[in-house]
Design a protein around this motif. Structure first.
Motif, PDB file in Angstrom:
ATOM      1  N   LYS A   1      20.781  -5.327  -6.882  1.00  0.00           N
ATOM      2  CA  LYS A   1      20.871  -5.622  -5.591  1.00  0.00           C
ATOM      3  C   LYS A   1      21.962  -6.431  -5.360  1.00  0.00           C
ATOM      4  O   LYS A   1      22.735  -6.260  -4.745  1.00  0.00           O
ATOM      5  CB  LYS A   1      19.731  -5.930  -5.097  1.00  0.00           C
ATOM      6  N   ASP A   2      21.997  -7.568  -6.245  1.00  0.00           N
ATOM      7  CA  ASP A   2      22.744  -8.547  -5.850  1.00  0.00           C
ATOM      8  C   ASP A   2      24.205  -8.147  -6.338  1.00  0.00           C
ATOM      9  O   ASP A   2      25.359  -8.717  -5.840  1.00  0.00           O
ATOM     10  CB  ASP A   2      22.429  -9.832  -6.703  1.00  0.00           C
ATOM     11  N   PHE A   3      24.311  -7.415  -7.477  1.00  0.00           N
ATOM     12  CA  PHE A   3      25.671  -6.930  -7.989  1.00  0.00           C
ATOM     13  C   PHE A   3      26.171  -5.737  -6.888  1.00  0.00           C
ATOM     14  O   PHE A   3      27.394  -5.997  -6.737  1.00  0.00           O
ATOM     15  CB  PHE A   3      25.398  -6.184  -9.182  1.00  0.00           C
ATOM     16  N   LEU A   4      25.385  -5.018  -6.262  1.00  0.00           N
ATOM     17  CA  LEU A   4      25.839  -3.995  -5.217  1.00  0.00           C
ATOM     18  C   LEU A   4      26.402  -4.678  -4.153  1.00  0.00           C
ATOM     19  O   LEU A   4      27.530  -4.379  -3.789  1.00  0.00           O
ATOM     20  CB  LEU A   4      24.891  -3.016  -4.972  1.00  0.00           C
ATOM     21  N   ALA A   5      25.797  -5.818  -3.700  1.00  0.00           N
ATOM     22  CA  ALA A   5      26.102  -6.637  -2.397  1.00  0.00           C
ATOM     23  C   ALA A   5      27.599  -7.264  -2.959  1.00  0.00           C
ATOM     24  O   ALA A   5      28.479  -7.396  -1.894  1.00  0.00           O
ATOM     25  CB  ALA A   5      25.191  -7.611  -2.139  1.00  0.00           C
ATOM     26  N   ALA A   6      27.576  -7.889  -3.951  1.00  0.00           N
ATOM     27  CA  ALA A   6      28.947  -8.854  -4.411  1.00  0.00           C
ATOM     28  C   ALA A   6      29.925  -7.814  -4.500  1.00  0.00           C
ATOM     29  O   ALA A   6      31.297  -8.317  -4.283  1.00  0.00           O
ATOM     30  CB  ALA A   6      28.620  -9.463  -5.768  1.00  0.00           C
ATOM     31  N   ASN A   7      29.909  -6.391  -4.785  1.00  0.00           N
ATOM     32  CA  ASN A   7      30.920  -5.682  -4.980  1.00  0.00           C
ATOM     33  C   ASN A   7      31.077  -4.762  -4.201  1.00  0.00           C
ATOM     34  O   ASN A   7      31.964  -3.894  -4.229  1.00  0.00           O
ATOM     35  CB  ASN A   7      30.859  -5.007  -6.630  1.00  0.00           C
ATOM     36  N   GLY A   8      30.339  -4.808  -2.931  1.00  0.00           N
ATOM     37  CA  GLY A   8      30.614  -3.693  -1.859  1.00  0.00           C
ATOM     38  C   GLY A   8      30.241  -2.402  -2.252  1.00  0.00           C
ATOM     39  O   GLY A   8      31.111  -1.366  -1.867  1.00  0.00           O
ATOM     40  N   LEU A   9      29.449  -2.138  -3.176  1.00  0.00           N
ATOM     41  CA  LEU A   9      29.002  -0.636  -3.771  1.00  0.00           C
ATOM     42  C   LEU A   9      28.019  -0.059  -2.757  1.00  0.00           C
ATOM     43  O   LEU A   9      27.108  -0.688  -2.607  1.00  0.00           O
ATOM     44  CB  LEU A   9      28.560  -0.902  -5.194  1.00  0.00           C
ATOM     45  N   LYS A  10      28.201   1.064  -2.631  1.00  0.00           N
ATOM     46  CA  LYS A  10      27.256   1.914  -1.908  1.00  0.00           C
ATOM     47  C   LYS A  10      26.035   2.282  -2.886  1.00  0.00           C
ATOM     48  O   LYS A  10      26.425   2.956  -4.020  1.00  0.00           O
ATOM     49  CB  LYS A  10      27.712   3.191  -1.112  1.00  0.00           C
ATOM     50  N   GLY A  11      24.956   2.244  -2.620  1.00  0.00           N
ATOM     51  CA  GLY A  11      23.813   2.648  -3.359  1.00  0.00           C
ATOM     52  C   GLY A  11      22.513   1.831  -2.949  1.00  0.00           C
ATOM     53  O   GLY A  11      22.621   0.885  -2.417  1.00  0.00           O
TER      54      GLY A  11
ATOM     55  N   ALA B   1       0.829  -1.166   0.009  1.00  0.00           N
ATOM     56  CA  ALA B   1       0.103  -0.078  -0.137  1.00  0.00           C
ATOM     57  C   ALA B   1       0.928   1.152  -0.272  1.00  0.00           C
ATOM     58  O   ALA B   1       0.531   2.295   0.669  1.00  0.00           O
ATOM     59  CB  ALA B   1      -0.924   0.025   1.191  1.00  0.00           C
ATOM     60  N   PHE B   2       1.998   1.294  -0.884  1.00  0.00           N
ATOM     61  CA  PHE B   2       2.998   2.170  -1.044  1.00  0.00           C
ATOM     62  C   PHE B   2       2.206   3.741  -1.490  1.00  0.00           C
ATOM     63  O   PHE B   2       1.365   3.570  -2.560  1.00  0.00           O
ATOM     64  CB  PHE B   2       4.075   1.905  -1.986  1.00  0.00           C
ATOM     65  N   ALA B   3       2.831   4.786  -0.814  1.00  0.00           N
ATOM     66  CA  ALA B   3       2.335   5.863  -1.207  1.00  0.00           C
ATOM     67  C   ALA B   3       0.981   6.351  -1.174  1.00  0.00           C
ATOM     68  O   ALA B   3       0.204   7.003  -1.646  1.00  0.00           O
ATOM     69  CB  ALA B   3       2.605   6.459  -2.556  1.00  0.00           C
ATOM     70  N   GLY B   4       0.243   5.417  -0.065  1.00  0.00           N
ATOM     71  CA  GLY B   4      -1.311   5.699   0.129  1.00  0.00           C
ATOM     72  C   GLY B   4      -2.329   4.790  -1.023  1.00  0.00           C
ATOM     73  O   GLY B   4      -3.304   5.237  -1.073  1.00  0.00           O
ATOM     74  N   LEU B   5      -1.392   4.064  -1.878  1.00  0.00           N
ATOM     75  CA  LEU B   5      -2.442   3.243  -2.990  1.00  0.00           C
ATOM     76  C   LEU B   5      -2.307   2.127  -2.478  1.00  0.00           C
ATOM     77  O   LEU B   5      -1.339   1.236  -2.346  1.00  0.00           O
ATOM     78  CB  LEU B   5      -1.619   3.762  -4.314  1.00  0.00           C
ATOM     79  N   PRO B   6      -3.657   1.514  -2.274  1.00  0.00           N
ATOM     80  CA  PRO B   6      -3.885  -0.018  -1.933  1.00  0.00           C
ATOM     81  C   PRO B   6      -2.941  -1.187  -2.659  1.00  0.00           C
ATOM     82  O   PRO B   6      -2.799  -2.040  -2.066  1.00  0.00           O
ATOM     83  CB  PRO B   6      -5.065   0.012  -1.977  1.00  0.00           C
ATOM     84  N   THR B   7      -2.932  -0.679  -4.020  1.00  0.00           N
ATOM     85  CA  THR B   7      -2.276  -1.747  -4.815  1.00  0.00           C
ATOM     86  C   THR B   7      -0.955  -1.315  -5.381  1.00  0.00           C
ATOM     87  O   THR B   7      -0.366  -1.818  -6.255  1.00  0.00           O
ATOM     88  CB  THR B   7      -3.250  -2.045  -6.172  1.00  0.00           C
ATOM     89  N   ALA B   8      -0.472  -0.481  -4.661  1.00  0.00           N
ATOM     90  CA  ALA B   8       1.048  -0.138  -5.078  1.00  0.00           C
ATOM     91  C   ALA B   8       1.865  -0.835  -4.179  1.00  0.00           C
ATOM     92  O   ALA B   8       1.747  -1.064  -3.268  1.00  0.00           O
ATOM     93  CB  ALA B   8       1.291   1.396  -4.987  1.00  0.00           C
ATOM     94  N   VAL B   9       3.394  -1.188  -4.611  1.00  0.00           N
ATOM     95  CA  VAL B   9       4.170  -1.929  -3.839  1.00  0.00           C
ATOM     96  C   VAL B   9       5.587  -1.281  -3.935  1.00  0.00           C
ATOM     97  O   VAL B   9       6.031  -0.873  -5.195  1.00  0.00           O
ATOM     98  CB  VAL B   9       4.278  -3.315  -3.934  1.00  0.00           C
ATOM     99  N   MET B  10       6.402  -1.212  -2.872  1.00  0.00           N
ATOM    100  CA  MET B  10       7.749  -0.688  -2.865  1.00  0.00           C
ATOM    101  C   MET B  10       8.652  -1.540  -2.470  1.00  0.00           C
ATOM    102  O   MET B  10       8.630  -2.219  -1.278  1.00  0.00           O
ATOM    103  CB  MET B  10       7.940   0.597  -2.478  1.00  0.00           C
ATOM    104  N   GLY B  11       9.939  -1.992  -3.089  1.00  0.00           N
ATOM    105  CA  GLY B  11      10.926  -2.889  -2.391  1.00  0.00           C
ATOM    106  C   GLY B  11      12.326  -2.174  -2.617  1.00  0.00           C
ATOM    107  O   GLY B  11      12.492  -1.466  -3.547  1.00  0.00           O
ATOM    108  N   GLU B  12      13.000  -2.080  -1.668  1.00  0.00           N
ATOM    109  CA  GLU B  12      14.286  -1.383  -1.315  1.00  0.00           C
ATOM    110  C   GLU B  12      15.254  -2.321  -0.997  1.00  0.00           C
ATOM    111  O   GLU B  12      15.184  -3.009  -0.052  1.00  0.00           O
ATOM    112  CB  GLU B  12      14.125  -0.060  -0.574  1.00  0.00           C
ATOM    113  N   ALA B  13      16.523  -2.258  -1.290  1.00  0.00           N
ATOM    114  CA  ALA B  13      17.835  -2.573  -0.941  1.00  0.00           C
ATOM    115  C   ALA B  13      18.974  -1.865  -1.018  1.00  0.00           C
ATOM    116  O   ALA B  13      18.911  -0.919  -1.593  1.00  0.00           O
ATOM    117  CB  ALA B  13      18.044  -4.141  -1.920  1.00  0.00           C
ATOM    118  N   GLY B  14      19.771  -1.983   0.011  1.00  0.00           N
ATOM    119  CA  GLY B  14      20.868  -1.133   0.056  1.00  0.00           C
ATOM    120  C   GLY B  14      20.809  -0.253   1.394  1.00  0.00           C
ATOM    121  O   GLY B  14      19.701  -0.186   1.707  1.00  0.00           O
ATOM    122  N   GLU B  15      21.748   0.377   1.603  1.00  0.00           N
ATOM    123  CA  GLU B  15      21.644   1.016   2.936  1.00  0.00           C
ATOM    124  C   GLU B  15      22.349   2.704   2.637  1.00  0.00           C
ATOM    125  O   GLU B  15      21.879   3.563   3.525  1.00  0.00           O
ATOM    126  CB  GLU B  15      22.896   0.616   3.891  1.00  0.00           C
ATOM    127  N   SER B  16      22.911   2.968   1.875  1.00  0.00           N
ATOM    128  CA  SER B  16      23.443   4.251   1.610  1.00  0.00           C
ATOM    129  C   SER B  16      23.713   4.539  -0.016  1.00  0.00           C
ATOM    130  O   SER B  16      23.553   3.585  -0.853  1.00  0.00           O
ATOM    131  CB  SER B  16      24.663   4.630   2.269  1.00  0.00           C
TER     132      SER B  16
END
Length: 474
Positions: free
Chosen positions: A125-135, A56-71
């Protein structure tokens, strides 16, 4: 390029799960803001990939958001999953054959669009984790592109305020990055109220709301000669006031979709249409009330991003189809007119070829006919975030948009191959941006220069709520 090849390998390793997601969404076509099963399928796929998920992302019942990474920089990859009404069609069959009478169907390929964008995000997501990249990489599952303008509501909610770059794609007959041109639009309802009366005994006491609708339509049709040639206006009568001809209709309604080259022209054209409605009400001694349903801004291009994405596309090359894919595509081309096929080439700035059922090339950067365009809610995003999108070849050349032929091809091997191809281009573009912050700064500078101080005025007014189904709106 080594980095591109590495993230492309990740895409290849994950593709089967996302082909299955695309097919699952195809099997349960849902329309504007009713995409509950589709949104949940996307959320579960994100969770299985290790994303932090917000439903229910952004107040919309059928929206979805997925995030990975810390900075680090935030790269948003945009997906969609809504279908069209009345487009039910069996998969893989080169003849019109409904699954459900007057049912829904994926006539714009959004089942592929969402799955391909999420595949790209998962690979990043997997590339950033495997290479230690920030993003940080985000997948935005956006409902209701087909007339619901969810991205415009997302923009208004602040969902893109901290995003550095937005990336997306759309299924097409050809692969490439075409002119970033779309029409700004508003969809409005006009409700007329009159006075009921016996149509024969006391017609003079009635004031027909249906007459007002018809006069408004006549007035707008006369106005067409005196509006910009790039503008488009469409309408549908949504309430005739009843089915009894011996009653003067006390109510009637018409829905208008008004399109223009850019936001300033759109605002001016909407004002003129409203004046025509007022005139129709004046002539019939009725009253009229208008309400905005949705709205999209025109696309704002971005040179640095388009050149970067094209470079990745050029390195990858066109999608690789086999003879079985081509044979199937030829069967679908047999259901199309010569004009359909010619127009498909024309739209992408290419010279028509004989016996070319599927894309075998990448069309030149910025090629295409800028007059054969529609509207997209990606346009609203492009005003507030540097945005780039590609076209991915997923179906037979000549396939009309919003057609049963497009629905029927949505689960074919060629659709899967084109989806994977687009995911690779989006993923490698995102990686290049994260590895080189100067590219992000160049994209932001380009957007600022293009806007040249023009403020973004969302075509969705602040008091307009998303056109949710009644059960959700209450």
């Amino acid at each position: 390029m080594k980095n591109s090849n590495a993230v492309w390998d990740i895409v290849e390793g994950k593709r089967e799960a996302f082909f299955a997601l695309s097919d699952q969404i195809w099997d349960m076509p849902e329309t504007n803001y009713c995409e509950y099963r589709s949104a949940e399928a996307h959320a579960r796929q994100l969770e299985s990939e290790g994303f932090r998920v917000e439903r229910a992302f952004a107040g919309l019942p059928t929206a979805v958001m997925g995030e990975a990474g810390e900075s680090g920089p935030v790269i948003a990859i945009l997906g969609e999953f809504d279908a069209l009404p009345g487009m039910s069609q069996e998969a893989g069959v080169a003849e019109k054959r409904e699954v459900t009478s007057n049912g829904n169907g994926h006539g714009c390929g959004h089942n592929m669009l969402g799955a391909g964008s999420m595949l790209a995000a998962a690979a990043v997501k997997d590339f950033l984790a495997a290479n230690g990249l920030k993003g940080r990489v985000r997948y935005y599952g956006c409902p209701a592109e087909e007339g619901g303008s969810s991205k415009g509501f997302m923009v208004r909610s602040g969902a893109f305020d901290d995003v550095d770059i937005a990336i997306c794609w759309h299924p097409a007959a050809f692969a490439g990055i075409n002119n970033p041109v779309s029409l700004a639009c508003n969809e409005l309802n006009f409700h007329f109220t009159g006075r009921a009366s016996h149509a024969s005994a006391t017609p003079h006491l009635g004031r027909s709301a249906l007459d007002a609708v018809e006069l408004m339509n006549v007035g707008v049709n006369y106005m067409r000669e005196h509006m910009p040639s790039t503008a488009r206006i469409h309408y549908a009568v949504t309430d005739t006031g009843g089915h009894a001809p011996n009653v003067v209709q006390a109510r009637a309604a018409v829905r208008y979709l008004i399109r223009a080259r850019n936001l300033p022209e759109l605002h001016a054209l909407v004002a003129r249409v409203k004046k025509v409605a007022d005139g129709a009400a004046l002539m019939t001694e009725t009253s009229v009330r208008s309400e905005v349903i949705s709205g999209d801004a025109n696309l704002v291009g971005n040179g640095p991003l388009e050149e970067l994405m094209f470079a990745n596309l050029d390195r990858l090359g066109p999608p690789v189809f086999d003879e079985a894919d081509r044979a199937t595509a030829r069967k679908f081309q047999e259901t199309m007119s010569a004009e359909d096929i010619t127009a498909s080439y024309q739209r992408f700035g290419l010279k028509a070829k004989k016996d070319q059922p599927l894309c075998e090339e990448i069309f030149p950067l910025y090629a295409g006919d800028s007059t054969i365009v529609g509207s997209t809610d990606v346009g609203s995003v492009s005003w507030v975030v540097p945005t780039v999108q590609m076209r991915g070849a997923t179906y037979a050349i000549g396939t009309p948009g919003h057609s049963w032929q497009l629905v029927a091809q949505g689960k074919l091997p060629a659709a899967h191959k084109g989806t994977e191809h687009a995911a690779k281009v989006m993923a490698s573009t995102a990686i290049d941006l994260i590895r080189d912050p100067a590219l992000i700064e160049a994209a932001k500078a380009d957007l600022k220069a293009r806007l040249d101080g023009t403020p973004f005025v969302n075509p969705i007014p602040d008091d307009v709520q998303p056109p949710l189904p009644e059960s959700e709106a209450q």
